[in-house]
Structures are given as C-alpha cells and as structure tokens.
Design a protein around this motif. Structure first.
Motif, PDB file in Angstrom:
ATOM      1  N   ASP A 190       0.825  -1.211   0.000  1.00 20.57           N
ATOM      2  CA  ASP A 190       0.000   0.000   0.000  1.00 20.57           C
ATOM      3  C   ASP A 190       0.858   1.259   0.000  1.00 20.57           C
ATOM      4  O   ASP A 190       0.526   2.255  -0.653  1.00 20.57           O
ATOM      5  CB  ASP A 190      -0.927   0.022   1.225  1.00 20.57           C
ATOM      6  N   HIS A 194       2.156   4.489  -6.627  1.00 21.25           N
ATOM      7  CA  HIS A 194       1.826   4.056  -7.987  1.00 21.25           C
ATOM      8  C   HIS A 194       2.947   4.351  -8.982  1.00 21.25           C
ATOM      9  O   HIS A 194       2.756   4.174 -10.180  1.00 21.25           O
ATOM     10  CB  HIS A 194       0.545   4.757  -8.457  1.00 21.25           C
ATOM     11  N   LEU A 198       6.570   0.760  -7.681  1.00 25.26           N
ATOM     12  CA  LEU A 198       5.619  -0.356  -7.770  1.00 25.26           C
ATOM     13  C   LEU A 198       6.187  -1.546  -8.544  1.00 25.26           C
ATOM     14  O   LEU A 198       6.139  -2.676  -8.046  1.00 25.26           O
ATOM     15  CB  LEU A 198       4.311   0.122  -8.393  1.00 25.26           C
ATOM     16  N   HIS A 234      -5.056  -8.748  -2.893  1.00 25.10           N
ATOM     17  CA  HIS A 234      -4.714  -7.351  -2.597  1.00 25.10           C
ATOM     18  C   HIS A 234      -5.284  -6.434  -3.675  1.00 25.10           C
ATOM     19  O   HIS A 234      -5.332  -6.788  -4.864  1.00 25.10           O
ATOM     20  CB  HIS A 234      -3.194  -7.181  -2.514  1.00 25.10           C
ATOM     21  N   LYS A 236      -4.023  -3.940  -5.038  1.00 27.20           N
ATOM     22  CA  LYS A 236      -3.033  -3.511  -6.021  1.00 27.20           C
ATOM     23  C   LYS A 236      -2.490  -4.660  -6.860  1.00 27.20           C
ATOM     24  O   LYS A 236      -1.547  -4.463  -7.628  1.00 27.20           O
ATOM     25  CB  LYS A 236      -1.859  -2.811  -5.318  1.00 27.20           C
ATOM     26  N   GLU A 239      -2.662  -3.875 -10.507  1.00 30.29           N
ATOM     27  CA  GLU A 239      -1.740  -2.786 -10.851  1.00 30.29           C
ATOM     28  C   GLU A 239      -0.299  -3.283 -10.901  1.00 30.29           C
ATOM     29  O   GLU A 239       0.478  -2.899 -11.781  1.00 30.29           O
ATOM     30  CB  GLU A 239      -1.882  -1.656  -9.827  1.00 30.29           C
ATOM     31  N   ILE A 240       0.076  -4.156  -9.957  1.00 31.91           N
ATOM     32  CA  ILE A 240       1.428  -4.726  -9.968  1.00 31.91           C
ATOM     33  C   ILE A 240       1.631  -5.562 -11.229  1.00 31.91           C
ATOM     34  O   ILE A 240       2.675  -5.500 -11.883  1.00 31.91           O
ATOM     35  CB  ILE A 240       1.660  -5.591  -8.708  1.00 31.91           C
TER      36      ILE A 240
END
Length: 523
Positions: A190, A194, A198, A234, A236, A239-240
């Motif tokens: 977290d 971004h 990341l 998660h 993210k 996004e990862i």
C-alpha cells in the motif's frame, strides 16, 4: 545479452509480425539461426530466461483464484488427461518401435514412458503469451486453461523433487509464517504508491519468493507462483501485474532464444520430432472430450483444448535430468527441443483463427456438448433492458452508471469474469456472466429486445470477434465500441460498427467539456 542476439530477435520478430505471426515465433527462429551460425548461449541469457519465467508465474498467481483449482473441470480434467495421454501415447510410440523407426527402435517401455510423460505437459509460457496477446486471460476458456497449467506445474515440481532427490528441508514449514506477516506485506505494498517503486516491489516479491523457496529446497518458480496467489486478493494485485507486463515480455525473449540454442538438428532428428508433433491432435481430442464430459460448453472446451495442444518447455528439463541420470540418450534432448519448438509454432499459427474456425463448424462441435451445463455457464437474459454493455471494467461501469442516471432499467452489463460479476451484482448493478464471443451465447439471447450494444473492451480483437458473432446471429441494432489507437478505430469502422470512440481522445474531450463548465459557471 549480446547485441547480436537483440538484432536477430528484432529482425525475426518483426518478420513474424509482418506475416501476421506472433513475434515469439520469430524469437524461436532467431535462436535456431544464431545456433546454426555458431553462437552459444551464455549465463546472461539463462538468467534472462529464468527471470522471464519467474515473473510470468508470479503474475499468473496475481490473477488466479486458488479456489478455482479445486473445480472438477480443472483438477480432474488435468489428472485424467495425463493418465490417458501416457497410456495411449506409449502405445503409439511402441508401434513406432515395432516399425524400427530411427531412434524409436531403441526405446524400452520405461524410457518411452519417460518421454511421453515429458510431452504430457502443455507450455505455460506459450499458452499464457497466446492468451495475453488475444486478450483472453480473463475469459472462461482462458481461466480454464491457466488452471490446468497450474495443476500441471505442481505435478512437474513433484517430479523434479523425485528425480533430483531434492526434498524440502524441515525449514519449509517456516513458510507458513507468511500468513502471519501478510498484514505487514499488505501495508508495504500500500505504501509504495503508484510510481516507479511499484514494479520494483513486484520484482522484489517475485524474485524474493523464488530465493526463499530455493533456500528450503522447493523449486523457486513454484514459490513465485504461490506467493503471487498469496497476494492476489490485494487491491493492487492488478496494478502490480500491469507494471510488470513489459518487463516480463522482454525477459521471455531470452526464453524463446534459449530454446533455439539448445539444439543443432539433423534431418533425421527433424523427422522424428515431426512424428512426435503428429501426436498433438490426440492431446486436443483428450482435452476436448474430457472437458465436454465434465459439462463444459463445447466452445469453451474447444478453445481451452486448442490452447493447451502443445508441448512444454518442461519436457526439456525432464530430458536434461534424464540424460544426466543416464536414463535417456542425449539425442532425445535435441529431438524434444525440436518437437517443443514445432508445437509452439503450430499453436501460434492455429489459435488466432480459432474463433472463425469454430463459427464455421459450430454444429459439428455442438454434437459433443452435454445437455446440462455447469451453473456458472448458464445465462438468463433480462427482458426489459434494450442496451447491453459488454466488458464491465472502468469504462464499462462508467457507461453503465451514466445510462442509469437517465433510467436504471435501460441497460444491463455482461462480463466473462464470474468474480467481477458477483462483486458488481452485490453493489446493486444489473450484471450477468457470459462469453460474448461465443456464437451459441447469442443464439440463446432474444436479439429483438436489444437496440444498442456497447463494446467497452480494451482489446480490438475481442470487439471484432463479438461484432462478427452479432452479425452472424442476425442482430439488427446499433453497435458502439472503444479503441485506443487510430488504426484500431479505422479497423472497427471498416467492420461496420456504427460509432467508435477513441479512448484517449474522447477522455480528453470529456475532460475539457467538464472543465469549461467551471469557467461558464464562474461567468
């Protein structure tokens, strides 16, 4: 990596794309050409290849729902396929032996079984790359294929443990502590934000899990996959995955090159490899038949089976270990490398035409479909909503909310991802699960009730396929779609789509219109 490798990879990859083949075919060819020219793979290429595979398995884990692995259509289909493949293919190879064909004549039953076992696996790298290039990772058949691949990877790791005598240490139990420190890991993820930190976080977790599992004598690649699954919940995770996408694709070039470096074939070896490739249709028949038997729709079974109809790079690992243990002649390492490479090429050539081929022969495949379907493959159409939005991502949901502001009974959404459908339904959205690229899906929909279809899909190939299916089913209403680039927009307009919105241009126009309202309000 030497520049000469990059040069040949680029030239061959560009040539493959020019002839409408995936660039990975060009990378395979580049490896064979460089090998033939006398170049040898060094440690840097091996490192690059391993990085690509590790990142790929980690990103698979980030997108995987572990509960899906326990579904019958995944674990049972994978297990039965392996058993049936080994029995039937050993019989075929023994027929080659009786016929005194080349190196086959020297094989005993145990050695033949070892080779057949190596060929029972489908290529994780090839299939994932194929699904990603066609935008089908989140489809029903894509998830089905990935689930089967994961089961195969687990079996592969178990074999390596037995073959190498490398058993996990007692410290492997300490890996359970990951569940205790998961809140700490989540807070770290977290906190990274971004930006450029990341993807570095993704590298750290993927490679860190690889090394951690290797320390306790468990294959590192399996560790990357499991930790990816561990983090899949998660917020993210997606996004990862996106931040690692370009790195993974770049490193996997090393993998395809390394296959070409693994062998300098003779004509006899090419012939024997081609004979092994001729057995691949059996792999397709087994997968297709088993999936249909397990109540999977025939189109889903067909696409999953076709994607899985290839040989795996794991076959080379099995061969290498077998050669080192003197279970197998070193000649078979070359033959298997050629067979694996040929299977990659065939899959990459056939799969892009899979949808059109199915549409033309759907009645034949429908004969093998069971009369009853699994609950998640059933569909009940809302009767009073004339607008359907296909693809309920951010764009699709934005369109859905905008329409609902006028009338909350005008539109309904359609998405191929069950988890997303469940989440949106819990939030009060009228969203249903279905595969819009399935010709049989549209035959069961009352198209006379539909006036507008919105294709909120990021992949232009999906929009093209769905439009073709709608036209084949006799749809007479309007179609709108989104595109990211001008060439994609032109392609969709030529197909006859009534309105195509350039994703970036329209976002800019909307942003400007909304912002201009601030000035007008002030005045």
């Amino acid at each position: 990596m030497d520049f000469i490798w990059i040069l040949f990879a680029f030239i061959c990859g560009l040539a493959a794309k020019t002839f409408s083949f995936p660039p990975s075919i060009g990378y395979l060819l580049a490896g064979f050409i460089l090998n033939f020219m006398g170049y040898q793979a060094d440690e840097s290429l091996t490192i690059l290849s391993n990085l690509g595979i590790t990142l790929m398995l980690f990103t698979i884990g980030l997108k995987l729902n572990v509960r899906s692995l326990f579904k019958n259509e995944i674990w049972l289909a994978s297990s039965l396929h392996t058993l049936l493949w080994i029995v039937l293919t050993v019989i075929i190879i023994k027929l080659f032996t009786i016929s005194a064909i080349g190196y086959f004549s020297k094989l005993d039953v145990l050695t033949a079984t070892l080779i057949v076992f190596a060929l029972s696996f489908s290529s994780t790298v090839c299939v994932i790359k194929l699904l990603e290039e066609n935008g089908e990772m989140r489809t029903r058949h894509g998830k089905l294929a990935v689930g089967i691949l994961v089961i195969q990877d687990i079996v592969a790791v178990a074999f390596l443990v037995i073959a190498t005598g490398k058993t996990p240490t007692v410290w492997a139990l300490a890996l359970l502590l990951l569940f205790i420190i998961k809140p700490v890991i989540n807070k770290i993820v977290d906190h990274v934000g971004h930006g450029e930190l990341l993807p570095l976080t993704g590298f750290f977790i993927a490679l860190g899990s690889y090394e951690l599992f290797e320390l306790v004598n468990i294959k590192g690649d399996l560790g990357a996959l499991l930790v990816g699954i561990f983090l899949s919940s998660h917020l993210k995770a997606t996004e990862i995955n996106k931040s690692l996408l370009s790195f993974k694709d770049m490193f996997l070039i090393g993998f395809f090159l390394s296959i070409g470096f693994s062998a300098i074939p003779t004509l006899e070896m090419l012939g024997l490899a081609a004979m092994l490739v001729l057995i691949i249709p059996l792999k397709f028949i087994l997968f297709f038949g088993l999936l249909c038997l397990l109540k999977i729709r025939c189109r889903t079974s067909y696409l999953s089976a076709l994607a899985l109809s290839n040989f795996s790079e794991f076959g080379l690992i099995v061969a290498a270990i077998s050669v080192s243990n003197e279970w197998l002649s070193s000649v078979w390492l070359v033959i298997l490398a050629l067979a694996v490479s040929m299977s990659f090429v065939i899959t990459n050539i056939l799969y892009p035409h899979a949808h059109n081929f199915f549409s033309k022969h759907k009645e034949f495949f429908h004969k093998f479909e069971r009369n009853e379907y699994l609950a998640e493959d059933s569909f009940c159409q809302p009767q009073d909503a004339p607008i359907v939005i296909i693809g309920m991502g951010r764009v699709g949901m934005g369109a859905y909310r905008a329409i609902c502001e006028h009338d909350n009974k005008l539109a309904w959404g359609l998405d191929a991802e069950p988890e997303k459908v469940k989440l949106l339904s819990e939030q009060g959205a009228q969203v249903y699960c279905g595969d819009a690229e399935d010709a049989f899906f549209w035959e069961k929909v009352n198209l006379s009730n539909l006036k507008l279809v919105l294709l909120a899909l990021p992949n232009v190939i999906d929009s093209v396929n769905i439009t073709n299916q709608l036209k084949s089913a006799g749809y007479q209403g309007k179609i709108a779609a989104i595109a990211r680039y001008d060439d994609e927009r032109s392609q969709l307009e030529e197909l006859g789509i009534d309105k195509v919105f350039n994703f970036y241009t329209e976002a800019g126009v909307g942003f400007a219109d909304e912002s201009m309202g601030l000035i007008q309000t002030t005045n």
